[in-house]
Structures are given as C-alpha cells and as structure tokens.
Design a protein around this motif. Structure first.
Motif, PDB file in Angstrom:
ATOM      1  N   TYR A   1       0.833  -1.210   0.000  1.00 24.83           N
ATOM      2  CA  TYR A   1       0.000   0.000   0.000  1.00 24.83           C
ATOM      3  C   TYR A   1       0.865   1.257   0.000  1.00 24.83           C
ATOM      4  O   TYR A   1       0.553   2.245   0.659  1.00 24.83           O
ATOM      5  CB  TYR A   1      -0.947   0.001   1.194  1.00 24.83           C
ATOM      6  N   GLY A   2       1.992   1.205  -0.703  1.00 24.50           N
ATOM      7  CA  GLY A   2       2.874   2.353  -0.800  1.00 24.50           C
ATOM      8  C   GLY A   2       3.723   2.610   0.427  1.00 24.50           C
ATOM      9  O   GLY A   2       4.428   3.621   0.497  1.00 24.50           O
ATOM     10  N   LYS A   3       3.707   1.695   1.391  1.00 22.52           N
ATOM     11  CA  LYS A   3       4.428   1.902   2.645  1.00 22.52           C
ATOM     12  C   LYS A   3       5.541   0.876   2.784  1.00 22.52           C
ATOM     13  O   LYS A   3       5.310  -0.333   2.702  1.00 22.52           O
ATOM     14  CB  LYS A   3       3.461   1.783   3.829  1.00 22.52           C
ATOM     15  N   ARG A   4       6.751   1.339   3.002  1.00 25.03           N
ATOM     16  CA  ARG A   4       7.884   0.456   3.286  1.00 25.03           C
ATOM     17  C   ARG A   4       7.833   0.039   4.750  1.00 25.03           C
ATOM     18  O   ARG A   4       7.371   0.763   5.618  1.00 25.03           O
ATOM     19  CB  ARG A   4       9.209   1.194   3.025  1.00 25.03           C
ATOM     20  N   GLN A   5       8.315  -1.172   5.018  1.00 25.14           N
ATOM     21  CA  GLN A   5       8.372  -1.695   6.383  1.00 25.14           C
ATOM     22  C   GLN A   5       7.017  -1.607   7.073  1.00 25.14           C
ATOM     23  O   GLN A   5       6.875  -1.063   8.164  1.00 25.14           O
ATOM     24  CB  GLN A   5       9.447  -0.965   7.195  1.00 25.14           C
ATOM     25  N   MET A   6       6.021  -2.175   6.409  1.00 25.44           N
ATOM     26  CA  MET A   6       4.676  -2.256   6.985  1.00 25.44           C
ATOM     27  C   MET A   6       4.691  -3.019   8.302  1.00 25.44           C
ATOM     28  O   MET A   6       3.951  -2.706   9.235  1.00 25.44           O
ATOM     29  CB  MET A   6       3.738  -2.949   5.988  1.00 25.44           C
ATOM     30  N   PHE A   7       5.556  -4.016   8.384  1.00 24.82           N
ATOM     31  CA  PHE A   7       5.590  -4.863   9.563  1.00 24.82           C
ATOM     32  C   PHE A   7       6.774  -4.481  10.450  1.00 24.82           C
ATOM     33  O   PHE A   7       7.922  -4.482  10.006  1.00 24.82           O
ATOM     34  CB  PHE A   7       5.639  -6.328   9.157  1.00 24.82           C
ATOM     35  N   ARG A   8       6.483  -4.170  11.694  1.00 22.94           N
ATOM     36  CA  ARG A   8       7.491  -3.694  12.637  1.00 22.94           C
ATOM     37  C   ARG A   8       8.524  -4.787  12.945  1.00 22.94           C
ATOM     38  O   ARG A   8       8.197  -5.975  12.906  1.00 22.94           O
ATOM     39  CB  ARG A   8       6.832  -3.251  13.944  1.00 22.94           C
ATOM     40  N   PRO A   9       9.755  -4.397  13.282  1.00 18.72           N
ATOM     41  CA  PRO A   9      10.775  -5.396  13.606  1.00 18.72           C
ATOM     42  C   PRO A   9      10.365  -6.336  14.739  1.00 18.72           C
ATOM     43  O   PRO A   9      10.662  -7.541  14.684  1.00 18.72           O
ATOM     44  CB  PRO A   9      11.986  -4.545  13.996  1.00 18.72           C
ATOM     45  N   ASP A  10       9.685  -5.811  15.773  1.00 17.16           N
ATOM     46  CA  ASP A  10       9.297  -6.684  16.887  1.00 17.16           C
ATOM     47  C   ASP A  10       8.274  -7.723  16.447  1.00 17.16           C
ATOM     48  O   ASP A  10       8.322  -8.882  16.881  1.00 17.16           O
ATOM     49  CB  ASP A  10       8.751  -5.857  18.052  1.00 17.16           C
ATOM     50  N   PHE A  11       7.361  -7.322  15.551  1.00 18.70           N
ATOM     51  CA  PHE A  11       6.405  -8.296  15.034  1.00 18.70           C
ATOM     52  C   PHE A  11       7.112  -9.348  14.191  1.00 18.70           C
ATOM     53  O   PHE A  11       6.827 -10.550  14.304  1.00 18.70           O
ATOM     54  CB  PHE A  11       5.327  -7.606  14.190  1.00 18.70           C
ATOM     55  N   MET A  12       8.040  -8.924  13.337  1.00 20.56           N
ATOM     56  CA  MET A  12       8.729  -9.869  12.478  1.00 20.56           C
ATOM     57  C   MET A  12       9.549 -10.863  13.296  1.00 20.56           C
ATOM     58  O   MET A  12       9.576 -12.060  12.984  1.00 20.56           O
ATOM     59  CB  MET A  12       9.613  -9.127  11.480  1.00 20.56           C
ATOM     60  N   GLU A  13      10.204 -10.416  14.333  1.00 24.01           N
ATOM     61  CA  GLU A  13      10.966 -11.334  15.182  1.00 24.01           C
ATOM     62  C   GLU A  13      10.044 -12.367  15.823  1.00 24.01           C
ATOM     63  O   GLU A  13      10.374 -13.554  15.908  1.00 24.01           O
ATOM     64  CB  GLU A  13      11.730 -10.541  16.243  1.00 24.01           C
ATOM     65  N   TRP A  14       8.892 -11.904  16.270  1.00 16.56           N
ATOM     66  CA  TRP A  14       7.904 -12.825  16.859  1.00 16.56           C
ATOM     67  C   TRP A  14       7.398 -13.812  15.808  1.00 16.56           C
ATOM     68  O   TRP A  14       7.335 -15.024  16.065  1.00 16.56           O
ATOM     69  CB  TRP A  14       6.743 -12.002  17.428  1.00 16.56           C
ATOM     70  N   PHE A  15       7.065 -13.326  14.613  1.00 14.26           N
ATOM     71  CA  PHE A  15       6.502 -14.174  13.557  1.00 14.26           C
ATOM     72  C   PHE A  15       7.536 -15.179  13.066  1.00 14.26           C
ATOM     73  O   PHE A  15       7.214 -16.350  12.789  1.00 14.26           O
ATOM     74  CB  PHE A  15       6.007 -13.289  12.424  1.00 14.26           C
ATOM     75  N   GLU A  16       8.790 -14.777  12.972  1.00 11.28           N
ATOM     76  CA  GLU A  16       9.845 -15.681  12.507  1.00 11.28           C
ATOM     77  C   GLU A  16      10.061 -16.848  13.469  1.00 11.28           C
ATOM     78  O   GLU A  16      10.495 -17.922  13.056  1.00 11.28           O
ATOM     79  CB  GLU A  16      11.135 -14.896  12.313  1.00 11.28           C
ATOM     80  N   ALA A  17       9.734 -16.647  14.741  1.00 11.42           N
ATOM     81  CA  ALA A  17       9.911 -17.707  15.740  1.00 11.42           C
ATOM     82  C   ALA A  17       8.640 -18.531  15.951  1.00 11.42           C
ATOM     83  O   ALA A  17       8.663 -19.527  16.680  1.00 11.42           O
ATOM     84  CB  ALA A  17      10.345 -17.091  17.073  1.00 11.42           C
ATOM     85  N   LEU A  18       7.541 -18.141  15.317  1.00 13.95           N
ATOM     86  CA  LEU A  18       6.239 -18.734  15.611  1.00 13.95           C
ATOM     87  C   LEU A  18       6.095 -20.146  15.063  1.00 13.95           C
ATOM     88  O   LEU A  18       6.464 -20.429  13.923  1.00 13.95           O
ATOM     89  CB  LEU A  18       5.134 -17.856  15.008  1.00 13.95           C
ATOM     90  N   ARG A  19       5.527 -21.005  15.880  1.00 12.14           N
ATOM     91  CA  ARG A  19       4.922 -22.250  15.426  1.00 12.14           C
ATOM     92  C   ARG A  19       3.490 -22.250  15.944  1.00 12.14           C
ATOM     93  O   ARG A  19       3.248 -21.914  17.104  1.00 12.14           O
ATOM     94  CB  ARG A  19       5.673 -23.471  15.945  1.00 12.14           C
ATOM     95  N   LEU A  20       2.547 -22.611  15.107  1.00 11.87           N
ATOM     96  CA  LEU A  20       1.152 -22.526  15.513  1.00 11.87           C
ATOM     97  C   LEU A  20       0.861 -23.471  16.684  1.00 11.87           C
ATOM     98  O   LEU A  20       1.416 -24.569  16.764  1.00 11.87           O
ATOM     99  CB  LEU A  20       0.236 -22.838  14.339  1.00 11.87           C
TER     100      LEU A  20
END
Length: 429
Positions: A93-112
């Motif tokens: 949507y025209g925005k760089r880095q839509m996802f914050r670093p803290d969210f990405m770190e959490w998501f990268e470690a996630l297992r459902l």
C-alpha cells in the motif's frame, strides 16, 4: 503451467501439502495480528470451525487421519528466509516496512499452537485455544485444509480423463467470467478467495487467469504466498474478529457500545491511506454509522460485507455527505458472496457516485457447482473467535443468517447496539 488434473490424479499430499507456508494466508490476518500483538497480546481466545451448511457432513466425507496429518504439517511450518525478507522489505500500500521489527521477530519464531479435533454427528469439531496473536493465525489454514480435503475426497472417485474434462470445464467457466468483467469500464477487482477455495493450485491458476484476462483491472490478491510468487499487491485491511473480541472484553454496556470504535482508534495509530477502511457491520451498519465519531468520516472507505449492498452503500454515501465529505473521493469495497452479475449491477449503480473495489472470493476460486453434480458445489464454512478470556463473542451482522453467539448474548447485544428488525438474506458462500 501446472497440469492440475494430473496432480489431482496422482493425489499424494506429500507432493502438494494443502498449506505450504505460513504465508498461505490472507494479508489482513497479518495486519490484524501485528495490531493484536501490540495492543492485546495477553488476551486468550478460542476459535472454532463453524459449518453453516450442515447438510455437508464433513466427517463422513473427510478421513480424520488425513485431516490430522494436514493440521500437524501446518504446525511444522516456519517462515523461510525469503518469506521473511519479502515481508520485511516489500512495499505494501505504498508503505515500506509495513511490519514492525518486533512483530517480524515474533513471527519468525512462531509455530502454531495445538488444536483439538473430535467428531460429532457427522461433523468435525475443530477448535484452537491460546494467546490471541497465535491462535488467530489458525483460521485461514484450517479453512483451506477442510475445503481442499472435501474437494480431494470427491475427486478421488474420478478417472483420469474425467478429471481432465472437469478442470477444462471449470477453466472455461473462470475465463468466461473474466471476459465479461473485462468489459466493465474502470473496474478494480482483487482475489479474496483463499478461505473457501477449491485448492491452492486452483486458486493460483485462477489468479493467473485474471492477470491475463483483466490486466490492470486486476489489482491483487489477499493471499500472501500467491502475491509473493506472482509479484502482485497483497490486499486486505481488517475483519470482524477485532470488534468481536474487543466487545467480549467490555465490562459495561457503555464499554461494549464503544468497543468497535476503540478497535479503529488502535488501527489508526498504525495505518493510514487505503488501509483506513471501515468494516461497520459487525453489530449493524446503521447503528454503527449513527454513533460513529466524526473522525471516522475522514477515513478512506467502507467495506460492505453483509446485508443489502445497495442499501448499505446508499447509507454510507448519506453518512459521508452529512459530515461534509465528497463520496466521489471515498472507497466502497464490496466483498459479500460476489459473482459477475452482482459486480456488473453494483458497478452500473454506483460507479459515478463513489470509488469502487471488489473482493471476489469463493465464486472465483471454488465455482464447481454443476460440474460434478452437487458434490463440488461451494458451501459456507467459517472459523471464528467464539470466546475471549472466557467470555463468549457475538456477531450480529447486517444479515441475521450470519449472526453467531449464545442466544441470550445476541439479544443483549441487539439491545445495547439498538439493532432493530433485519431482513434475512440467503448465505450463498
């Protein structure tokens, strides 16, 4: 291009796991997840599968062992390096880095988290319980798995040539729809068909077909994995889940009335532009707009997802006008059970009065009605938050056929939100 009929004939899910990636989800789930992780990370929720078409007896069609294998496979998935790079570095949507670093770190470690599955009266009871940011990401994979296993169960009984003919007819149907849509001037249409698709490979084929058939009129897909693979815009904002959970957490009637607006105040802290789209029908569009704070009229648009789309669009136009806003600069996103005739009629009615976008879902990615009798006809299946911190959730909708929640709580919510009599509309998908 993949020969889908041959892959189905081989029918081995080790080649084609139904959910291939944590990105095989709708974009709005990730946007909402980031908001929840920031604002309500400690809330515990329960999600449940709800079959709105009980004549489709899923537990008699789908092998429970195969279902468990597919669900267990999803729990092994983690973001790959390339997927993480796409989310971290892409422009949405025209925005760089839509996802914050803290969210990405959490998501990268996630297992459902774990699931609970049992059979009841010809249906599966499938539920998920735990922290809201984790559990909410089960919704789309769970629906995709159930829908595709149902398709596979029907297709297993077909011969090789029968499958080729079936998919040739289905492809022709999709292409003919694209040819009709191509004639609509100023059309803006996106694929919203992940949740109730015939299968992943079929959704991907339908998206590619629309890219060719519609050109610039096809603006993207809600599916993150397909958006990444096909270099498309990932489309989505927010869903009923947010106000349903916020409302369940309310301690007083006044807190309950204000819950849908607190959701949007939190959303506005993170987003701007075309992500500022209101979904007003969780507890009735009319009462929502009547009580809405003036600052919401400045938002970009409104999504129409239940009830009479003409009536609700006219209501939105009058609301914008009452706040001194020019409706021709505002956006309406239609997303309720659309197919070509509805898109044509809505565009003819409103194209000169408001900006229009269409989220085309099940009847793009799962329109096999009549191609194998009724055995492959799409049906209405959802996976919803049914409790938050032990309290039941409620959805009223602009169509009482989509209402959910304990009857006593439904009546209480109707009273608090001032929702009067409603016209019932058949739920197509």
């Amino acid at each position: 291009m993949i020969d889908i009929a041959t892959r189905v004939w081989n029918h081995t899910w080790k080649i084609d796991p139904i959910v291939r990636s944590l990105l095989d989800t709708d974009f709005y789930k990730l946007l909402m997840c980031q908001s929840v992780l920031r604002n309500r990370p400690d809330v515990r929720v329960t999600f449940e599968l709800i079959n709105r078409s009980p004549d489709i007896r899923l537990a008699e069609l789908i092998d429970e062992g195969e279902l468990r294998e597919q669900l267990d496979h999803v729990r092994t998935l983690r973001l790959t390096r390339g997927e993480s790079t796409w989310l971290r570095g892409n422009t949405f949507y025209g925005k760089r880095q839509m996802f914050r670093p803290d969210f990405m770190e959490w998501f990268e470690a996630l297992r459902l988290p774990p699931y609970h599955l049992e059979r009841r009266g010809g249906q599966f009871r499938l539920s998920f319980e735990g922290p809201w940011p984790e559990v909410m990401l089960w919704e789309i994979p769970a629906l995709a798995i159930i829908m595709e296993l149902r398709s596979r169960a029907v297709l297993k009984g077909m011969g090789r040539f029968e499958l080729q003919v079936l998919y040739a007819r289905a492809m022709t149907r999709v292409w003919e729809k694209g040819e009709r849509l191509r004639r609509i001037p100023g059309l803006r249409l996106a694929d919203f068909g992940t949740r109730r698709r015939h299968g992943f490979l079929w959704q991907d084929w339908c998206v590619q077909a629309m890219i060719e058939a519609l050109g610039e009129k096809f603006i993207g897909t809600s599916n993150c994995l397909i958006a990444k693979r096909r270099d498309l815009e990932a489309i989505g904002t927010n869903a009923h889940e947010l106000p349903m959970v916020y409302a369940a957490l309310a301690d007083t009637d006044e807190d309950l009335r204000e819950a849908p607006y607190r959701v949007l105040a939190d959303w506005q802290e993170e987003h701007d532009g075309n992500l500022l789209v209101i979904l007003p029908d969780t507890y009735g569009t009319r009462p929502f707009l009547e009580r809405a704070p003036a600052w919401l009229a400045k938002w970009t648009g409104i999504r129409v997802d239940s009830g009479d789309p003409v009536e609700n669009t006219e209501l939105a136009i009058r609301w914008w006008e009452s706040h001194g806003e020019d409706p021709r600069r505002k956006l309406i996103v239609f997303s309720d059970g659309l197919d070509v005739p509805e898109i044509e009629a809505l565009h003819a009615r409103f194209a000169d009065h408001v900006r229009l976008t269409y989220g085309w879902g099940t009847l793009l990615t799962n329109d096999f009605a009549g191609l194998a009798g009724d055995a492959l006809a799409p049906f209405s299946l959802v996976c919803k938050a049914v409790a938050a911190n032990g309290r039941p959730t409620v959805k009223l909708s602009d169509n009482p056929e989509k209402a959910m929640g304990p009857p006593g709580e439904v009546e209480r919510y109707k009273r608090i939100f001032g929702l009067g009599e409603q016209a019932r509309r058949a739920v197509r998908v």
